[in-house]
Write a protein that holds these residues in place. Structure first.
Motif, PDB file in Angstrom:
ATOM      1  N   GLU A   1       0.813  -1.327  -0.031  1.00 42.38           N
ATOM      2  CA  GLU A   1      -0.139   0.064   0.079  1.00 42.38           C
ATOM      3  C   GLU A   1       0.599   1.173   0.067  1.00 42.38           C
ATOM      4  N   LYS A   2       2.213   1.372   0.479  1.00 42.43           N
ATOM      5  CA  LYS A   2       3.106   2.315   0.566  1.00 42.43           C
ATOM      6  C   LYS A   2       3.657   2.635  -0.705  1.00 42.43           C
ATOM      7  N   ILE A   3       3.747   1.752  -1.838  1.00 44.31           N
ATOM      8  CA  ILE A   3       4.019   1.977  -3.107  1.00 44.31           C
ATOM      9  C   ILE A   3       3.081   2.138  -4.210  1.00 44.31           C
ATOM     10  N   VAL A   4       2.019   2.254  -3.856  1.00 47.23           N
ATOM     11  CA  VAL A   4       0.930   2.377  -4.808  1.00 47.23           C
ATOM     12  C   VAL A   4       1.055   3.771  -5.491  1.00 47.23           C
ATOM     13  N   HIS A   5       1.109   3.712  -6.793  1.00 46.37           N
ATOM     14  CA  HIS A   5       1.167   4.967  -7.556  1.00 46.37           C
ATOM     15  C   HIS A   5       0.228   4.849  -8.870  1.00 46.37           C
ATOM     16  N   GLY A   6      -0.833   5.624  -8.896  1.00 44.79           N
ATOM     17  CA  GLY A   6      -1.624   5.550 -10.029  1.00 44.79           C
ATOM     18  C   GLY A   6      -2.491   4.461 -10.444  1.00 44.79           C
TER      19      GLY A   6
ATOM     20  N   SER B   1       4.282   1.194  -7.914  1.00 46.70           N
ATOM     21  CA  SER B   1       5.429   1.995  -8.729  1.00 46.70           C
ATOM     22  C   SER B   1       6.446   1.390  -8.873  1.00 46.70           C
TER      23      SER B   1
ATOM     24  N   THR C   1       9.446   2.391 -10.187  1.00 42.52           N
ATOM     25  CA  THR C   1      10.557   2.946  -9.457  1.00 42.52           C
ATOM     26  C   THR C   1      10.857   2.430  -8.338  1.00 42.52           C
ATOM     27  N   GLU C   2       9.972   2.443  -7.596  1.00 38.59           N
ATOM     28  CA  GLU C   2       9.890   2.106  -6.008  1.00 38.59           C
ATOM     29  C   GLU C   2      10.383   0.565  -5.955  1.00 38.59           C
TER      30      GLU C   2
ATOM     31  N   GLN D   1      -1.413   1.667  -9.508  1.00 38.05           N
ATOM     32  CA  GLN D   1      -0.828   0.339  -9.749  1.00 38.05           C
ATOM     33  C   GLN D   1       0.760   0.371  -8.755  1.00 38.05           C
TER      34      GLN D   1
END
Length: 145
Positions: free
Chosen positions: A28-33, A37, A39-40, A35
């Motif tokens: 949940e900490k690396i969700v971006h847009g 992330s 990069t992360e 999906q």
């Protein structure tokens, strides 16, 4: 030195072991847009972002992971448009760079045009004022020699 196939296998193994150590709250900490992330993920796993795109096994494992997270409610469901675009690669537009450059050039030329029009208006005002002064001096007989 590992060849390409060995490196691909190492990246897949590193990705799978990273998945095994994560909890839902970590994802949940690396969700971006909508999906995870990329990069992360690349930073956390320790390989280049290109491995997520170019390595078909890693790409497929990532897709399976995201599908599983969507089923469990960690990621939002895919929209119809996103579903239709997942299988199709993006079309390369070789004119994009030219369009950006043209747009920048156009805006700078428009700004310069506005500045020059203001300068012309100012100079025309001065010309009119000095023309009247010259005419007045001429009528009074004070013309310079």
């Amino acid at each position: 030195m590992a060849n390409g196939q060995q490196k691909a296998q190492q990246n897949l193994a590193a990705f799978q072991s990273w998945i095994a150590t994560q909890q839902h709250k970590d994802f949940e900490k690396i969700v971006h847009g909508g999906q995870l992330s990329r990069t992360e993920i690349a930073k956390l796993v320790g390989f280049g972002k290109s491995a997520l795109v170019q390595n078909s096994k890693v790409r497929s494992a990532l897709k399976q992971l995201e599908d599983k997270l969507r089923d469990k409610g960690v990621l939002p469901p895919l929209t119809d448009m996103a579903k239709s675009k997942t299988d199709k690669p993006k079309k390369y537009d070789n004119t994009t760079n030219r369009k950006v450059l043209d747009s920048r050039r156009l805006s700078s030329l428009e700004a310069e045009n506005i500045e020059l029009k203001a300068k012309i208006k100012e100079l025309e005002g001065q010309l009119q004022r000095f023309g009247e002064l010259s005419e007045t001096l001429s009528e009074m007989g004070f013309m310079p020699r």
